[in-house]
Design a protein around this motif. Structure first.
Motif, PDB file in Angstrom:
ATOM      1  N   GLY A  51     -51.545  29.922  92.214  1.00 46.27           N
ATOM      2  CA  GLY A  51     -51.560  31.306  92.671  1.00 46.27           C
ATOM      3  C   GLY A  51     -52.030  32.460  91.846  1.00 46.27           C
ATOM      4  N   LYS A  52     -52.617  32.188  90.449  1.00 47.54           N
ATOM      5  CA  LYS A  52     -53.094  33.104  89.755  1.00 47.54           C
ATOM      6  C   LYS A  52     -54.830  33.391  89.957  1.00 47.54           C
ATOM      7  N   TYR A  53     -55.028  34.449  89.545  1.00 46.61           N
ATOM      8  CA  TYR A  53     -56.438  34.998  89.568  1.00 46.61           C
ATOM      9  C   TYR A  53     -57.080  34.165  88.703  1.00 46.61           C
ATOM     10  N   VAL A  54     -58.564  34.122  88.678  1.00 50.03           N
ATOM     11  CA  VAL A  54     -59.309  33.535  87.591  1.00 50.03           C
ATOM     12  C   VAL A  54     -59.726  34.417  86.434  1.00 50.03           C
ATOM     13  N   LYS A  55     -59.525  34.221  85.177  1.00 50.10           N
ATOM     14  CA  LYS A  55     -59.859  34.962  84.245  1.00 50.10           C
ATOM     15  C   LYS A  55     -61.284  34.914  83.891  1.00 50.10           C
ATOM     16  N   ASN A  56     -61.971  35.691  83.810  1.00 50.15           N
ATOM     17  CA  ASN A  56     -63.353  35.895  83.590  1.00 50.15           C
ATOM     18  C   ASN A  56     -63.741  36.632  82.472  1.00 50.15           C
ATOM     19  N   LYS A  57     -65.075  36.621  81.886  1.00 54.37           N
ATOM     20  CA  LYS A  57     -65.472  37.531  80.440  1.00 54.37           C
ATOM     21  C   LYS A  57     -66.358  38.550  81.022  1.00 54.37           C
ATOM     22  N   PHE A  58     -65.976  39.880  80.672  1.00 54.99           N
ATOM     23  CA  PHE A  58     -66.893  40.893  80.749  1.00 54.99           C
ATOM     24  C   PHE A  58     -67.546  41.513  79.619  1.00 54.99           C
ATOM     25  N   LEU A  59     -68.586  41.945  80.052  1.00 49.86           N
ATOM     26  CA  LEU A  59     -69.336  42.640  78.741  1.00 49.86           C
ATOM     27  C   LEU A  59     -69.530  43.870  78.951  1.00 49.86           C
ATOM     28  N   PHE A  60     -69.417  44.723  77.752  1.00 46.93           N
ATOM     29  CA  PHE A  60     -69.794  46.001  77.762  1.00 46.93           C
ATOM     30  C   PHE A  60     -70.742  46.406  76.837  1.00 46.93           C
ATOM     31  N   PRO A  61     -71.999  46.558  77.308  1.00 50.64           N
ATOM     32  CA  PRO A  61     -73.188  46.619  76.397  1.00 50.64           C
ATOM     33  C   PRO A  61     -73.102  47.803  75.534  1.00 50.64           C
ATOM     34  N   SER A  62     -72.704  49.110  76.045  1.00 51.07           N
ATOM     35  CA  SER A  62     -72.843  50.254  75.323  1.00 51.07           C
ATOM     36  C   SER A  62     -71.972  50.607  74.286  1.00 51.07           C
ATOM     37  N   ILE A  63     -70.884  49.559  73.862  1.00 49.70           N
ATOM     38  CA  ILE A  63     -69.802  49.697  72.996  1.00 49.70           C
ATOM     39  C   ILE A  63     -69.871  48.009  72.162  1.00 49.70           C
ATOM     40  N   LEU A  64     -70.723  47.648  72.739  1.00 52.89           N
ATOM     41  CA  LEU A  64     -70.935  46.080  72.088  1.00 52.89           C
ATOM     42  C   LEU A  64     -69.474  45.372  72.039  1.00 52.89           C
ATOM     43  N   GLN A  65     -68.801  45.298  73.179  1.00 55.40           N
ATOM     44  CA  GLN A  65     -67.561  44.782  73.227  1.00 55.40           C
ATOM     45  C   GLN A  65     -67.534  43.744  74.303  1.00 55.40           C
ATOM     46  N   GLU A  66     -66.713  42.680  74.298  1.00 60.04           N
ATOM     47  CA  GLU A  66     -66.400  41.893  75.446  1.00 60.04           C
ATOM     48  C   GLU A  66     -64.897  41.570  75.587  1.00 60.04           C
ATOM     49  N   MET A  70     -67.891  31.554  90.082  1.00 60.34           N
ATOM     50  CA  MET A  70     -67.594  31.542  91.398  1.00 60.34           C
ATOM     51  C   MET A  70     -66.276  31.960  92.007  1.00 60.34           C
ATOM     52  N   ARG A  71     -65.272  31.517  91.429  1.00 64.85           N
ATOM     53  CA  ARG A  71     -63.863  31.471  91.737  1.00 64.85           C
ATOM     54  C   ARG A  71     -63.647  32.860  91.771  1.00 64.85           C
ATOM     55  N   SER A  72     -64.022  33.731  90.333  1.00 68.16           N
ATOM     56  CA  SER A  72     -63.713  35.075  90.366  1.00 68.16           C
ATOM     57  C   SER A  72     -64.127  35.784  91.389  1.00 68.16           C
ATOM     58  N   ARG A  73     -65.673  35.615  91.667  1.00 66.97           N
ATOM     59  CA  ARG A  73     -66.131  36.416  92.548  1.00 66.97           C
ATOM     60  C   ARG A  73     -65.773  36.241  94.224  1.00 66.97           C
ATOM     61  N   ASN A  74     -65.190  35.029  94.502  1.00 64.47           N
ATOM     62  CA  ASN A  74     -64.804  34.646  95.743  1.00 64.47           C
ATOM     63  C   ASN A  74     -63.314  34.790  95.763  1.00 64.47           C
ATOM     64  N   ASN A  75     -62.756  35.096  94.878  1.00 66.35           N
ATOM     65  CA  ASN A  75     -61.158  35.406  94.797  1.00 66.35           C
ATOM     66  C   ASN A  75     -60.282  34.037  95.074  1.00 66.35           C
ATOM     67  N   ILE A  76     -60.747  32.907  94.618  1.00 66.10           N
ATOM     68  CA  ILE A  76     -60.143  31.649  94.878  1.00 66.10           C
ATOM     69  C   ILE A  76     -58.993  31.410  93.630  1.00 66.10           C
ATOM     70  N   LEU A  77     -57.790  31.604  94.169  1.00 67.11           N
ATOM     71  CA  LEU A  77     -56.913  31.676  93.315  1.00 67.11           C
ATOM     72  C   LEU A  77     -56.684  30.242  92.579  1.00 67.11           C
ATOM     73  N   SER A  78     -55.709  30.006  91.538  1.00 72.65           N
ATOM     74  CA  SER A  78     -55.437  28.979  90.862  1.00 72.65           C
ATOM     75  C   SER A  78     -54.348  28.155  91.902  1.00 72.65           C
TER      76      SER A  78
END
Ligand SMILES: [Zn+2]
Length: 298
Positions: free
Chosen positions: A73-88, A62-70
Motif C-alpha cells: 500500500g505504499k506510494y512509489v519513490k521516484n527521482k526528481f531533478l532540480f536543474p536550477s540548484i543542481l540537485q536531485e 509508470m507506477r509513479s504517474r499512474n499512482n499504482i501502490l506497492s
C-alpha cells in the motif's frame, strides 16, 4: 504428491499463492492457487525477476504517474531533478481528489523551493521499458508458462500439471520456456513490445456502458502459418500481455518472435487483444492528469 510446475519438487508444504503479474503492478485477480508454484520458486521470481523489473526506470516512472501502490500500500519513490540548484532528491507523488501532493526527501531542496530559489522540477518520463531487456523477457516467459495453466478450467489444473511433468507429453515443448524462466537457461527469448493505447484510456462495453480502465489483459494467441511448396499448416502459440497500454508478446515454444512481427505488420492498428464489444472513449484520464501519456503524442 503435488509437484511445483517450475522445479518439479514437492509443493505440498508450500504456502504461496502465485501472482502471475506482481501485486505491485496492481494485480489482484490473475492468481494461481496454492499448490502449483512452491515457496522457493515463488521467492526466486519475487527476488530475481519481479524486483528487478519493478526497479527498471520505466516501471518506476509508470507506477509513479499512474499512482499504482506497492503490495504493502505504499506510494512509489521516484527521482526528481532540480536543474536550477543542481540537485536531485527522491520523493513521492500522491494524487488526492482535489490536489497532487509531492513529498521530497531532501531538506535542502525543500528550503530552496520555499526560498523561491528554484521553480523547475523534472522527473524521468519514460513511455516504454528499454528494449530488448533480459529481465522483461524472463518475466514474460514466467507469465506465459503460468498463464498456460491459468487459462485452463480449474478442474483440469491437476491433469494439465501431470502432463507438464511427462517426458512424452505434447507439452514437452514448454520445457525450454520453463527452464529459461526459472533458471535463465538457453538463449535469449525474443519478444515484441509496442504501445497500443494511452495510459488512462477509458473504455465502455456495449452491454454495460460503465466506463472502465484496462490495467492488464492477457490471452493465448494462435498464429497459423504455411510455407510455400508445403501443404502443412504450422501453428505457434503466443502469450500476449497488455499492461498500462503496452502490449508484450512472447512465443511459448520458440525463441524467435519474427512470425508475430509479421502478423503485426499484416494487421496495422490491431492487436490480438482487441475486443469488438469494447469501445475506446474519445477522452480519458490523461485529460485531467497531465502526467499520463497520450498515444498520439509519442
Ligand atoms: Zn518450485
Amino acid at each position: 504428491m503435488h509437484k511445483c510446475i517450475f522445479c518439479h519438487k514437492d509443493v505440498s508444504i508450500s504456502k504461496s499463492v502465485e501472482h502471475i503479474i506482481p501485486e505491485s503492478l496492481g494485480n489482484k485477480s490473475h492468481v494461481l492457487p496454492k499448490g502449483y508454484v512452491c515457496d522457493e520458486c515463488n521467492n526466486y521470481f519475487a527476488r530475481k525477476v519481479e524486483k528487478e523489473l519493478l526497479a527498471m526506470p520505466y516501471f518506476i516512472s509508470m507506477r509513479s504517474r499512474n499512482n499504482i501502490l506497492s503490495k504493502k500500500g505504499k506510494y512509489v519513490k521516484n527521482k526528481f531533478l532540480f536543474p536550477s540548484i543542481l540537485q536531485e532528491t527522491d520523493g513521492i507523488i500522491e494524487f488526492s481528489e482535489d490536489a497532487i501532493d509531492i513529498f521530497l526527501e531532501s531538506p535542502e531542496v525543500f528550503d530552496a523551493i520555499n526560498n523561491k530559489k528554484c521553480n523547475t522540477m523534472l522527473s524521468l518520463y519514460l513511455p516504454e521499458p528499454e528494449y530488448p531487456s533480459r529481465i522483461v523477457s524472463r518475466f514474460l516467459a514466467k507469465c506465459a508458462y503460468e498463464f498456460f495453466l491459468y487459462q485452463m478450467p480449474r478442474e483440469m489444473y491437476d491433469e494439465c500439471v501431470d502432463e507438464f511433468m511427462q517426458d512424452t507429453s505434447p507439452n514437452k515443448s514448454l520445457e525450454n520456456i520453463r527452464k529459461y524462466a526459472r533458471y535463465g537457461e538457453g538463449e535469449f527469448w525474443e519478444y515484441s513490445q509496442r504501445r497500443i493505447f494511452s495510459e488512462g484510456t477509458l473504455w465502455v462495453n456495449e452491454d454495460s456502458f460503465v466506463p472502465f480502465e484496462r490495467l492488464h489483459q492477457m490471452k493465448l494467441f494462435v498464429r497459423e502459418t504455411s510455407h510455400e511448396g508445403d501443404d502443412k499448416i504450422y501453428a505457434e502459440v503466443y502469450y500476449i500481455l497488455e499492461m498500462n497500454g503496452v502490449e508484450y508478446s512472447i512465443c511459448l515454444s520458440d525463441t524467435d518472435i519474427s512470425e508475430y512481427d509479421k502478423w503485426v505488420e499484416e494487421h496495422p492498428g490491431q492487436s490480438p487483444l482487441d475486443d469488438n464489444k469494447e469501445k475506446q472513449l474519445p477522452f480519458g484520464i490523461y485529460d485531467v492528469n497531465p502526467l499520463l501519456i497520450r498515444k498520439d503524442t509519442i
